[in-house]
Design a protein around this motif. Structure first.
Motif, PDB file in Angstrom:
ATOM      1  N   VAL A  55      10.445  -4.366  -4.013  1.00 41.78           N
ATOM      2  CA  VAL A  55       9.209  -4.418  -3.221  1.00 41.78           C
ATOM      3  C   VAL A  55       8.407  -5.668  -3.572  1.00 41.78           C
ATOM      4  CG1 VAL A  55       6.968  -3.300  -2.842  1.00 41.78           C
ATOM      5  CG2 VAL A  55       9.064  -1.927  -2.869  1.00 41.78           C
ATOM      6  N   LEU A  56       8.300  -5.962  -4.848  1.00 37.64           N
ATOM      7  CA  LEU A  56       7.540  -7.139  -5.276  1.00 37.64           C
ATOM      8  C   LEU A  56       8.215  -8.431  -4.816  1.00 37.64           C
ATOM      9  CD1 LEU A  56       6.523  -5.932  -8.841  1.00 37.64           C
ATOM     10  CD2 LEU A  56       4.977  -6.372  -6.927  1.00 37.64           C
ATOM     11  N   PHE A  57       9.545  -8.436  -4.822  1.00 38.56           N
ATOM     12  CA  PHE A  57      10.260  -9.611  -4.328  1.00 38.56           C
ATOM     13  C   PHE A  57      10.034  -9.791  -2.825  1.00 38.56           C
ATOM     14  CE2 PHE A  57      13.998 -11.598  -2.400  1.00 38.56           C
ATOM     15  CZ  PHE A  57      14.052 -12.795  -3.106  1.00 38.56           C
ATOM     16  N   LEU A  58      10.106  -8.678  -2.080  1.00 41.19           N
ATOM     17  CA  LEU A  58       9.866  -8.749  -0.638  1.00 41.19           C
ATOM     18  C   LEU A  58       8.441  -9.189  -0.340  1.00 41.19           C
ATOM     19  CD1 LEU A  58      11.695  -5.528   0.627  1.00 41.19           C
ATOM     20  CD2 LEU A  58      12.379  -7.918   0.992  1.00 41.19           C
ATOM     21  N   SER A  65       0.822  -1.206   0.000  1.00 46.41           N
ATOM     22  CA  SER A  65       0.000   0.000   0.000  1.00 46.41           C
ATOM     23  C   SER A  65       0.858   1.260   0.000  1.00 46.41           C
ATOM     24  CB  SER A  65      -0.926   0.007   1.229  1.00 46.41           C
ATOM     25  OG  SER A  65      -1.788  -1.111   1.208  1.00 46.41           O
ATOM     26  N   THR A  66       1.919   1.257   0.795  1.00 47.56           N
ATOM     27  CA  THR A  66       2.811   2.407   0.852  1.00 47.56           C
ATOM     28  C   THR A  66       3.486   2.652  -0.493  1.00 47.56           C
ATOM     29  OG1 THR A  66       3.247   1.995   3.194  1.00 47.56           O
ATOM     30  CG2 THR A  66       4.796   3.413   2.031  1.00 47.56           C
ATOM     31  N   ILE A  73      -5.776  -6.846  -2.619  1.00 47.52           N
ATOM     32  CA  ILE A  73      -5.578  -5.423  -2.329  1.00 47.52           C
ATOM     33  C   ILE A  73      -4.176  -4.989  -2.748  1.00 47.52           C
ATOM     34  CG2 ILE A  73      -5.411  -3.694  -0.491  1.00 47.52           C
ATOM     35  CD1 ILE A  73      -7.556  -5.312   1.019  1.00 47.52           C
ATOM     36  N   SER A  74      -3.180  -5.813  -2.460  1.00 49.33           N
ATOM     37  CA  SER A  74      -1.800  -5.474  -2.824  1.00 49.33           C
ATOM     38  C   SER A  74      -1.643  -5.344  -4.336  1.00 49.33           C
ATOM     39  CB  SER A  74      -0.843  -6.535  -2.288  1.00 49.33           C
ATOM     40  OG  SER A  74      -0.792  -6.510  -0.877  1.00 49.33           O
ATOM     41  N   ASP A  75      -2.210  -6.289  -5.084  1.00 53.83           N
ATOM     42  CA  ASP A  75      -2.161  -6.198  -6.542  1.00 53.83           C
ATOM     43  C   ASP A  75      -2.792  -4.894  -7.022  1.00 53.83           C
ATOM     44  OD1 ASP A  75      -0.853  -8.553  -6.924  1.00 53.83           O
ATOM     45  OD2 ASP A  75      -2.443  -9.535  -8.059  1.00 53.83           O
ATOM     46  N   GLY A 122       2.413   1.642  -3.457  1.00 51.93           N
ATOM     47  CA  GLY A 122       1.407   2.056  -4.422  1.00 51.93           C
ATOM     48  C   GLY A 122       1.072   3.529  -4.299  1.00 51.93           C
ATOM     49  N   LEU A 123       0.959   4.013  -3.070  1.00 51.83           N
ATOM     50  CA  LEU A 123       0.671   5.439  -2.862  1.00 51.83           C
ATOM     51  C   LEU A 123       1.815   6.314  -3.352  1.00 51.83           C
ATOM     52  CD1 LEU A 123      -0.993   5.313   0.678  1.00 51.83           C
ATOM     53  CD2 LEU A 123      -2.109   5.881  -1.490  1.00 51.83           C
ATOM     54  N   LEU A 124       3.048   5.875  -3.100  1.00 49.11           N
ATOM     55  CA  LEU A 124       4.204   6.644  -3.563  1.00 49.11           C
ATOM     56  C   LEU A 124       4.268   6.701  -5.088  1.00 49.11           C
ATOM     57  CD1 LEU A 124       6.957   5.427  -1.058  1.00 49.11           C
ATOM     58  CD2 LEU A 124       5.909   7.692  -1.148  1.00 49.11           C
ATOM     59  N   GLN A 125       3.836   5.619  -5.742  1.00 53.19           N
ATOM     60  CA  GLN A 125       3.850   5.578  -7.201  1.00 53.19           C
ATOM     61  C   GLN A 125       2.936   6.638  -7.814  1.00 53.19           C
ATOM     62  OE1 GLN A 125       3.288   1.061  -7.224  1.00 53.19           O
ATOM     63  NE2 GLN A 125       4.032   1.460  -9.269  1.00 53.19           N
ATOM     64  N   MET A 126       1.959   7.072  -7.058  1.00 51.82           N
ATOM     65  CA  MET A 126       0.984   8.030  -7.576  1.00 51.82           C
ATOM     66  C   MET A 126       1.548   9.448  -7.677  1.00 51.82           C
ATOM     67  SD  MET A 126      -2.402   6.663  -5.566  1.00 51.82           S
ATOM     68  CE  MET A 126      -3.459   7.942  -6.263  1.00 51.82           C
ATOM     69  N   PHE A 127       2.683   9.694  -7.027  1.00 49.60           N
ATOM     70  CA  PHE A 127       3.272  11.026  -7.055  1.00 49.60           C
ATOM     71  C   PHE A 127       4.317  11.107  -8.172  1.00 49.60           C
ATOM     72  CE2 PHE A 127       1.686  10.481  -2.759  1.00 49.60           C
ATOM     73  CZ  PHE A 127       1.002  11.671  -2.549  1.00 49.60           C
TER      74      PHE A 127
END
Length: 201
Positions: free
Chosen positions: A63-66, A41-42, A98-100, A44-49
């Motif tokens: 992030v996806l690996f983690l 979620s964090t 939700i993560s996807d 994804g929100l950062l990607q919006m900026f």
């Protein structure tokens, strides 16, 4: 159909010593599931900026690996350390969906990318996971068949994020990749339904 999911047993073997240590420390499967959701979620929100998009997209493969590692860890804690629970099952399935959604929808905001195509992909990805869960309702096992399951989506989006992070402009190539993923996800829905029916037959 082949899928990156097939390498999960080997990946779990690498993680097993860590999982054992976490269990001894009192870390629960549900805590790990929630941690994966917060991480997704964090990000994804950062990607919006737009101002931060290059650095954030560059970090997307990590992030996806983690997230994949955390998903494997919570499952192993639940199965191998007696932490299975109804709440855990709900958190696991909802957390993945939700993560996807929060990780991939921001791609719709990129210039030159067809937003409706990304939205359709996210919707069909949710339907593919629903199909896997519905298999349980008809007496089959939870289906993870490919060719475009959760791990496969993560790999492709991670590679796309890496390209964007190195300032490769989103253009026709990304729309083409997303369109191909959409087609493969639709086939995955059919394949999971077919394999579930085949299993109970």
């Amino acid at each position: 159909m082949p899928s990156i999911y097939a390498v999960k047993p080997a990946f779990q073997n690498l993680l097993r010593p860590l999982v054992t240590k976490l269990a001894r420390l009192g870390v629960t499967a549900n805590q790990v599931t929630i941690a994966a959701l917060i991480l997704s979620s964090t990000t994804g929100l950062l990607q919006m900026f737009a101002d931060a998009h290059a650095a954030v997209f560059l970090s997307l493969p990590l992030v996806l690996f983690l997230r994949m590692a955390l998903n494997a860890i919570d499952g192993m804690l639940a199965r191998e350390h007696g932490m299975k629970s109804p709440l855990g099952a709900i958190l696991n399935e909802l957390g993945d969906v939700i993560s996807d959604t929060v990780l991939y929808l921001p791609f719709a905001l990129l210039p030159g990318v067809y937003g409706w195509l990304v939205v359709l992909l996210v919707i069909t990805a949710i339907l593919s996971e629903m199909t896997g869960v519905i298999a349980l309702q008809i007496g089959a096992s939870r289906r993870y068949d490919g060719p475009m399951g959760k791990s496969d989506r993560a790999f492709v989006f991670g590679a796309a994020g890496l390209a964007l992070g190195f300032d490769i402009k989103p253009d026709t190539w990304l729309n083409g990749v997303i369109a191909l993923m959409l087609a493969l996800t639709l086939f995955t829905i059919i394949n999971r339904a077919r394999q579930a029916l085949k299993e109970i037959a």
